[in-house]
Scaffold this motif. Structure first.
Motif, PDB file in Angstrom:
ATOM      1  N   VAL A  34       0.734  -1.485  -0.078  1.00 43.34           N
ATOM      2  CA  VAL A  34      -0.074   0.114   0.111  1.00 43.34           C
ATOM      3  C   VAL A  34       0.856   1.420  -0.063  1.00 43.34           C
ATOM      4  O   VAL A  34       0.713   2.256  -0.690  1.00 43.34           O
ATOM      5  CB  VAL A  34      -0.790  -0.065   1.153  1.00 43.34           C
ATOM      6  CG1 VAL A  34      -1.538   1.466   1.464  1.00 43.34           C
ATOM      7  CG2 VAL A  34      -2.137  -0.763   0.991  1.00 43.34           C
ATOM      8  N   ARG A  35       1.898   1.214   0.712  1.00 43.94           N
ATOM      9  CA  ARG A  35       2.690   2.484   0.914  1.00 43.94           C
ATOM     10  C   ARG A  35       3.928   2.545  -0.293  1.00 43.94           C
ATOM     11  O   ARG A  35       4.708   3.547  -0.520  1.00 43.94           O
ATOM     12  CB  ARG A  35       3.621   2.452   2.252  1.00 43.94           C
ATOM     13  CG  ARG A  35       2.467   2.727   3.544  1.00 43.94           C
ATOM     14  CD  ARG A  35       3.358   2.140   4.675  1.00 43.94           C
ATOM     15  NE  ARG A  35       2.920   3.002   5.915  1.00 43.94           N
ATOM     16  CZ  ARG A  35       3.463   4.118   6.527  1.00 43.94           C
ATOM     17  NH1 ARG A  35       4.682   4.143   6.164  1.00 43.94           N
ATOM     18  NH2 ARG A  35       2.872   4.639   7.298  1.00 43.94           N
ATOM     19  N   SER A  36       3.972   1.519  -1.069  1.00 38.33           N
ATOM     20  CA  SER A  36       5.213   1.391  -2.117  1.00 38.33           C
ATOM     21  C   SER A  36       4.874   2.590  -3.022  1.00 38.33           C
ATOM     22  O   SER A  36       6.138   2.891  -3.648  1.00 38.33           O
ATOM     23  CB  SER A  36       5.006   0.118  -2.870  1.00 38.33           C
ATOM     24  OG  SER A  36       3.825  -0.059  -3.472  1.00 38.33           O
ATOM     25  N   GLY A  37       3.837   3.110  -3.125  1.00 37.60           N
ATOM     26  CA  GLY A  37       3.830   3.953  -4.449  1.00 37.60           C
ATOM     27  C   GLY A  37       4.225   5.469  -3.980  1.00 37.60           C
ATOM     28  O   GLY A  37       4.153   6.413  -4.418  1.00 37.60           O
ATOM     29  N   VAL A  38       4.422   5.381  -2.681  1.00 36.80           N
ATOM     30  CA  VAL A  38       4.876   6.776  -1.917  1.00 36.80           C
ATOM     31  C   VAL A  38       6.188   7.214  -2.333  1.00 36.80           C
ATOM     32  O   VAL A  38       7.050   6.564  -2.091  1.00 36.80           O
ATOM     33  CB  VAL A  38       4.649   6.962  -0.389  1.00 36.80           C
ATOM     34  CG1 VAL A  38       5.202   8.490   0.119  1.00 36.80           C
ATOM     35  CG2 VAL A  38       3.265   6.614   0.088  1.00 36.80           C
ATOM     36  N   ALA A  39       6.406   8.533  -2.858  1.00 38.74           N
ATOM     37  CA  ALA A  39       7.668   9.077  -3.247  1.00 38.74           C
ATOM     38  C   ALA A  39       8.029  10.331  -2.849  1.00 38.74           C
ATOM     39  O   ALA A  39       7.102  11.050  -2.908  1.00 38.74           O
ATOM     40  CB  ALA A  39       7.704   9.150  -4.895  1.00 38.74           C
ATOM     41  N   MET A  40       9.153  10.650  -2.689  1.00 33.41           N
ATOM     42  CA  MET A  40       9.734  11.852  -1.840  1.00 33.41           C
ATOM     43  C   MET A  40       9.569  13.055  -3.163  1.00 33.41           C
ATOM     44  O   MET A  40      10.129  12.581  -4.155  1.00 33.41           O
ATOM     45  CB  MET A  40      10.924  11.795  -1.273  1.00 33.41           C
ATOM     46  CG  MET A  40      10.989  11.003  -0.050  1.00 33.41           C
ATOM     47  SD  MET A  40       9.844  11.835   1.180  1.00 33.41           S
ATOM     48  CE  MET A  40       9.775  10.321   2.357  1.00 33.41           C
ATOM     49  N   PRO A  41       9.305  14.013  -2.652  1.00 35.26           N
ATOM     50  CA  PRO A  41       8.934  15.191  -3.789  1.00 35.26           C
ATOM     51  C   PRO A  41      10.439  15.532  -4.189  1.00 35.26           C
ATOM     52  O   PRO A  41      11.373  15.528  -3.469  1.00 35.26           O
ATOM     53  CB  PRO A  41       8.392  16.170  -3.067  1.00 35.26           C
ATOM     54  CG  PRO A  41       7.768  15.685  -1.907  1.00 35.26           C
ATOM     55  CD  PRO A  41       8.604  14.440  -1.268  1.00 35.26           C
ATOM     56  N   THR A  42      10.669  15.913  -5.367  1.00 34.69           N
ATOM     57  CA  THR A  42      11.935  16.294  -5.965  1.00 34.69           C
ATOM     58  C   THR A  42      11.798  17.746  -6.683  1.00 34.69           C
ATOM     59  O   THR A  42      12.621  18.408  -7.063  1.00 34.69           O
ATOM     60  CB  THR A  42      12.454  15.383  -7.046  1.00 34.69           C
ATOM     61  OG1 THR A  42      11.413  15.295  -8.380  1.00 34.69           O
ATOM     62  CG2 THR A  42      12.496  14.052  -6.430  1.00 34.69           C
TER      63      THR A  42
ATOM     64  N   VAL B 298      -4.679   4.683  -4.151  1.00 36.33           N
ATOM     65  CA  VAL B 298      -4.466   3.068  -4.018  1.00 36.33           C
ATOM     66  C   VAL B 298      -5.840   2.506  -4.116  1.00 36.33           C
ATOM     67  O   VAL B 298      -6.667   2.788  -3.315  1.00 36.33           O
ATOM     68  CB  VAL B 298      -3.949   2.648  -2.853  1.00 36.33           C
ATOM     69  CG1 VAL B 298      -3.990   1.167  -2.854  1.00 36.33           C
ATOM     70  CG2 VAL B 298      -2.431   3.061  -2.898  1.00 36.33           C
ATOM     71  N   ASP B 299      -6.155   1.630  -5.123  1.00 37.10           N
ATOM     72  CA  ASP B 299      -7.418   0.679  -5.361  1.00 37.10           C
ATOM     73  C   ASP B 299      -6.969  -0.437  -4.777  1.00 37.10           C
ATOM     74  O   ASP B 299      -6.151  -1.128  -5.286  1.00 37.10           O
ATOM     75  CB  ASP B 299      -7.699   0.752  -6.660  1.00 37.10           C
ATOM     76  CG  ASP B 299      -9.049  -0.089  -7.059  1.00 37.10           C
ATOM     77  OD1 ASP B 299      -8.872  -1.308  -6.437  1.00 37.10           O
ATOM     78  OD2 ASP B 299      -9.878   0.408  -7.592  1.00 37.10           O
ATOM     79  N   PRO B 300      -7.494  -0.705  -3.440  1.00 30.90           N
ATOM     80  CA  PRO B 300      -7.193  -2.222  -2.882  1.00 30.90           C
ATOM     81  C   PRO B 300      -7.292  -3.494  -3.802  1.00 30.90           C
ATOM     82  O   PRO B 300      -6.399  -4.570  -3.875  1.00 30.90           O
ATOM     83  CB  PRO B 300      -8.234  -2.265  -1.892  1.00 30.90           C
ATOM     84  CG  PRO B 300      -8.544  -0.868  -1.374  1.00 30.90           C
ATOM     85  CD  PRO B 300      -8.524  -0.169  -2.682  1.00 30.90           C
ATOM     86  N   ALA B 301      -8.248  -3.584  -4.459  1.00 30.82           N
ATOM     87  CA  ALA B 301      -8.406  -4.729  -5.396  1.00 30.82           C
ATOM     88  C   ALA B 301      -7.271  -4.856  -6.588  1.00 30.82           C
ATOM     89  O   ALA B 301      -6.868  -5.713  -6.801  1.00 30.82           O
ATOM     90  CB  ALA B 301      -9.680  -4.924  -6.072  1.00 30.82           C
TER      91      ALA B 301
END
Length: 690
Positions: free
Chosen positions: A302-310, A394-397
Motif C-alpha cells: 500500500v505504501r510502495s507508491g509513496v515517493a519523496m518530492p523532487t 490506491v485501489d485495494p483490489a
C-alpha cells in the motif's frame, strides 16, 4: 408481581389460566402498537418512515408464537424483591419467559428471562437458594402446559433432585431449525450469557455443550441490557456456512430480537471486497494467503507508491506566487509516514499540510488568510498534482491483483518476509487482465479487505459473535476483529473440530490475531446434546487431534444408542438405506453423513430404496425427516439420529490425517439420541481399538 389468589383444587388449571391471560395481554400489547397513528406524532416524512419501521419491528417482536411457550418457569421468592415488606408476609412470584408481558394496568404477567430478577431461575440451588422458596418448571406440548415440577430450594428437609422436565426438554426430538435453550440454560452457561458488553469472551466448548446457543443468547441479553448502544453500533453473528445460518436463524426472533444480522466470513468478505468469488486455491496457497505475515506484505505494498518530492510546489494566487521547496515537502511526507496513520487519511491530510505551509508564508508577508483560503489552496491544481505524484491513490483490489500477478512487485514487498518458494506459491499461473476478469478466491477477498482497511478504517460494530472460530486463518481473524475494533466479541469454537489446514492452534493465538489479546477464555465440557456412549466413542480421537484438551462429559441420563456395523464393500449402500429406515421408525430428525465424494452414489441408492431426502439447510418436517449431509457441511448441525457412512472415507477425503480425523470427530458428534456407524473399510486405529 403479587402472588395470585389461593390455589384452586387443580394447580395445573391455575397455571393454564395464567398462560391464557398472559397470551391475551400480549395480544393487547400488540394491538396497542398497531393502533399507533404516526400522523399525530410527526409531519416530517423522513421521521415518519423511521418511526414506522420501528413500529413494524415492535409489532413483529410482539408476535404470539402459538407453539412456543410464553413462559417456562416460575419463581416464588421468600421476600419482596427490592422493597421492604411486613414481617411474616409472603414474597413475590414471577413467571419467567421469553419476553416481558404486562396487563392493562402495566403490572407484569411474564418477566423477561434476561431481567435481573429472573437470574435465580438459572443460578439458584439447594446450597445457595438466592432467596428463592420455590422454582417451578413447566412441561409443554405444542404451546400448552401439560405438567409442572417444583423444587423447594429453601426447604432443608427436601433433598436436591434432578429435574425430569429439564431432562425431557434437553432430550426432546428435534425437527426443524435450531430452538432456543432459554428454558434449559445451565448455571455455567448463564454466567457466560450475562457477561458484560465491555469484554470479549472466548468459549472453548466440546460438542453438545451448547456454545452456539450461549453465543446467541448472549447477543439477546446484551440487546436487552444495552439496547440503545447496540441500536447505534449494530450486532453481527458470523457462522461457518449458509446451512448453519439457516439452522440458527429462528433463535433470536423467537426471543423477540429481529435486528441482528447474520453472515459467513466468506459472504462478508465478498461483499466488502466487491469482487465475485469464482476461483479456488490449493490448500497450501490458501494457508499462505491466510498467514499473518501477509498483513505486513500488504502494508508495504500500500505504501510502495509513496515517493519523496523532487520539485517545489508553486501556488499562484492573483499576482502573487507562493513557493514551497522540495525539502519542506519531503518533511511533510516523511512526517505522515512516521505517524503510520491510514494511507487514505494521510493522503487527505497532505494537501492541507501543504496549504498550511503556504498560509504561513502569506502571514509572514502581512496577509490575513482564513480557513477558507487554506481550503482553496488545498484544492489548487499545483497542490493536487504534487499530492498525486508523491502520494498516489490506491485501489485495494488492483493492488492485490498486482501482488498476485507481478513477480517483481511481490518480491519487492515480500523481501525478508516470504521465501522465494512461498512467493511462487502466491503468484497466479495465468495473471488476470483486470479486477473484473480475475478469478478471485475466498482467501483473495480477505487480502483485499486487509488492503482496504489499510487505506480507510473499517467501521466497527458494537458486538460480534464468531462461531466455529477454530477454522479461521490469522488473516480472517484480523478481518473479523476490524469489525469489532471498538466493540466486543463472543468467540465460540472447539480446537478439536478445526477442519481447515490453517485451523488455530490455541485460543490465545486466535485472540491476538482478532485484536483482543488477553481476553477471557472459558471452557465448557459438560454436554447436554450428545449421548454419553456417543461422546465417549468420539472422544477416543482426542489424544490424536487435540492433545491435552479435556474430554467432554454428558449430563444425559439416557446413555443413547450406538451401533457399529461392518458390511461387505458391495453391500454398503444397501446397508445405509436399511439403517436410515430403522432410524425413521423412531421420532425425530435423521442425518445421513458421508464423505463428500460418496454423496452421488448414496443419493442413487436412497432413490432406489424410495427414501426421499433433504439437503442441509432445508427445514425438516414430520413428513420429511431424512437429510443427506456432506461431511464438509456437518459442522454446527445436529440430528436426533445420525447414520454415518464409512469413517475411513471421511478421513481420506481431507488433505492430511489430522484434519481428516478432526472432520470425523465433527461427524461423530452430530447425534442427539443415537448414532449408527456403517462401514466397509477398516475403522481408523483409535476407533477400532476396544
Amino acid at each position: 408481581m403479587s402472588r395470585p389468589a389461593a390455589d384452586p383444587a387443580d394447580p395445573l388449571e391455575r397455571e393454564r389460566a395464567h398462560l391464557a391471560q398472559s397470551r391475551t395481554a400480549l395480544r393487547a400489547m400488540r394491538a396497542d402498537v398497531e393502533a399507533l397513528d404516526i400522523a399525530d406524532v410527526t409531519a416530517n416524512w423522513v421521521n415518519a418512515e423511521v418511526l414506522q419501521s420501528q413500529i413494524d419491528e415492535r409489532i413483529k417482536a410482539l408476535a404470539d408464537l402459538s407453539d412456543t411457550p410464553l413462559f417456562f418457569g416460575r419463581l416464588d421468592y421468600l421476600h419482596t424483591v427490592g422493597a421492604e415488606q411486613a414481617e411474616g408476609t409472603a414474597g413475590e412470584s414471577f413467571y419467567i419467559g421469553r419476553r416481558h408481558v404486562h396487563d392493562a394496568d402495566g403490572d407484569p404477567m411474564v418477566i423477561d428471562w434476561r431481567a435481573p430478577v429472573s437470574q435465580p431461575f438459572y443460578r439458584a440451588s439447594k446450597t445457595d437458594p438466592l432467596d428463592v422458596a420455590l422454582r417451578r418448571r413447566f412441561g409443554y406440548d405444542r404451546g400448552e402446559i401439560t405438567a409442572y415440577e417444583d423444587e423447594h430450594l429453601s426447604d432443608p428437609t427436601e433433598a436436591a433432585k434432578s429435574s425430569q422436565l429439564l431432562q425431557r426438554e434437553i432430550e426432546k426430538p428435534r425437527v426443524g431449525p435450531m430452538r432456543d435453550i432459554v428454558a434449559t440454560i445451565q448455571p455455567e452457561q448463564d454466567a457466560l450469557v450475562r457477561q458484560d458488553i465491555g469484554g470479549t469472551v472466548c468459549v472453548q466448548g466440546a460438542p453438545g455443550t451448547g456454545k452456539t446457543a450461549v453465543g446467541l443468547h448472549r447477543v439477546a441479553f446484551l440487546l436487552y441490557a444495552h439496547r440503545d448502544r447496540l441500536a447505534r453500533t449494530g450486532t453481527l453473528v458470523i457462522g461457518p456456512n449458509d446451512s448453519f445460518l439457516r439452522y440458527i436463524e429462528q433463535v433470536l426472533p423467537a426471543l423477540g430480537e429481529l435486528a441482528v444480522k447474520q453472515a459467513t466470513v466468506g459472504g462478508l468478505m465478498e461483499k466488502a471486497a466487491q469482487v465475485e468469488l469464482r476461483g479456488t486455491d490449493f490448500a497450501a496457497t490458501a494457508a499462505l494467503k491466510g498467514d499473518a505475515r501477509m498483513a505486513e506484505v500488504l502494508r508495504r505494498a500500500v505504501r510502495s507508491g509513496v515517493a519523496m518530492p523532487t520539485e517545489p510546489v508553486v501556488v499562484v494566487r492573483g499576482s502573487r506566487r507562493w513557493r514551497i521547496p522540495a525539502y519542506e515537502l519531503e518533511e511533510l511526507v516523511q512526517e505522515l509516514l512516521d505517524r503510520d496513520i491510514r494511507y487514505g487519511a494521510a493522503r487527505d491530510a497532505l494537501p492541507q499540510r501543504i496549504a498550511h505551509a503556504v498560509l504561513v508564508r502569506m502571514e509572514q508577508a502581512g496577509e490575513a488568510p482564513d480557513d477558507r483560503v487554506q481550503d482553496s489552496v488545498a484544492r489548487n491544481a499545483a497542490v493536487k498534482a504534487a499530492v498525486k505524484a508523491c502520494w498516489p491513490a490506491v485501489d485495494p483490489a488492483k493492488l492485490v491483483l498486482r501482488l498476485l500477478s507481478d513477480a517483481d512487485f511481490l518480491a519487492a514487498q515480500a523481501d525478508g518476509i516470504l521465501t522465494p518458494e512461498e512467493q511462487k506459491l502466491l503468484l497466479w499461473q495465468k495473471p488476470a487482465r483486470s479486477v473484473k476478469s480475475a478469478k478471485w478466491s475466498a482467501a483473495d477477498a480477505v487480502l483485499i479487505d486487509e488492503a482496504t482497511d489499510l487505506v480507510q478504517r473499517t467501521p466497527s460494530l458494537g458486538h460480534v459473535v464468531l462461531d466455529e472460530a477454530q477454522d479461521l486463518s490469522p488473516m480472517q481473524y484480523r478481518a473479523v476483529g476490524r469489525r469489532c475494533s471498538t466493540g466486543s466479541a463472543t468467540v465460540l469454537g472447539d480446537i478439536a473440530q478445526g477442519t481447515t489446514p490453517w485451523a488455530t492452534a490455541s485460543w490465545d493465538e486466535a485472540l491476538a490475531h482478532l485484536g483482543k489479546p488477553g481476553s477471557q477464555v472459558e471452557e465448557l465440557t459438560q454436554g447436554f446434546r450428545v449421548p454419553r456412549q456417543v461422546i465417549a466413542y468420539a472422544s477416543r480421537l482426542l489424544p490424536t487431534i487435540a492433545p491435552g484438551l479435556a474430554e467432554a462429559t454428558s449430563i444425559r441420563e439416557s446413555a443413547g444408542d450406538l451401533t457399529i456395523e461392518r458390511v461387505a464393500p458391495g453391500e454398503l449402500d444397501e446397508a445405509l438405506a436399511l439403517a436410515c429406515l430403522a432410524a425413521l421408525e423412531k421420532e425425530g430428525s435423521i442425518g445421513l453423513i458421508a464423505a463428500d465424494a460418496r454423496l452421488p452414489a448414496i443419493a442413487k441408492s436412497l432413490e432406489a430404496a424410495g427414501l426421499p431426502y433433504l439437503s442441509p439447510g432445508e427445514e425438516t418436517t414430520q413428513e420429511s425427516r431424512l437429510t443427506l449431509v456432506p461431511a464438509s457441511l456437518a459442522k454446527g448441525l445436529e440430528y436426533d439420529y445420525v447414520v454415518l457412512d464409512d469413517p475411513s472415507a471421511i478421513v481420506d477425503g481431507e488433505p492430511d490425517e489430522r484434519t481428516g480425523l478432526r472432520r470425523l470427530y465433527v461427524c461423530l458428534t452430530r447425534a442427539v439420541s443415537g448414532l449408527a456407524v456403517v462401514h466397509a473399510a477398516g475403522l481408523p486405529e483409535r476407533l477400532a481399538a476396544a
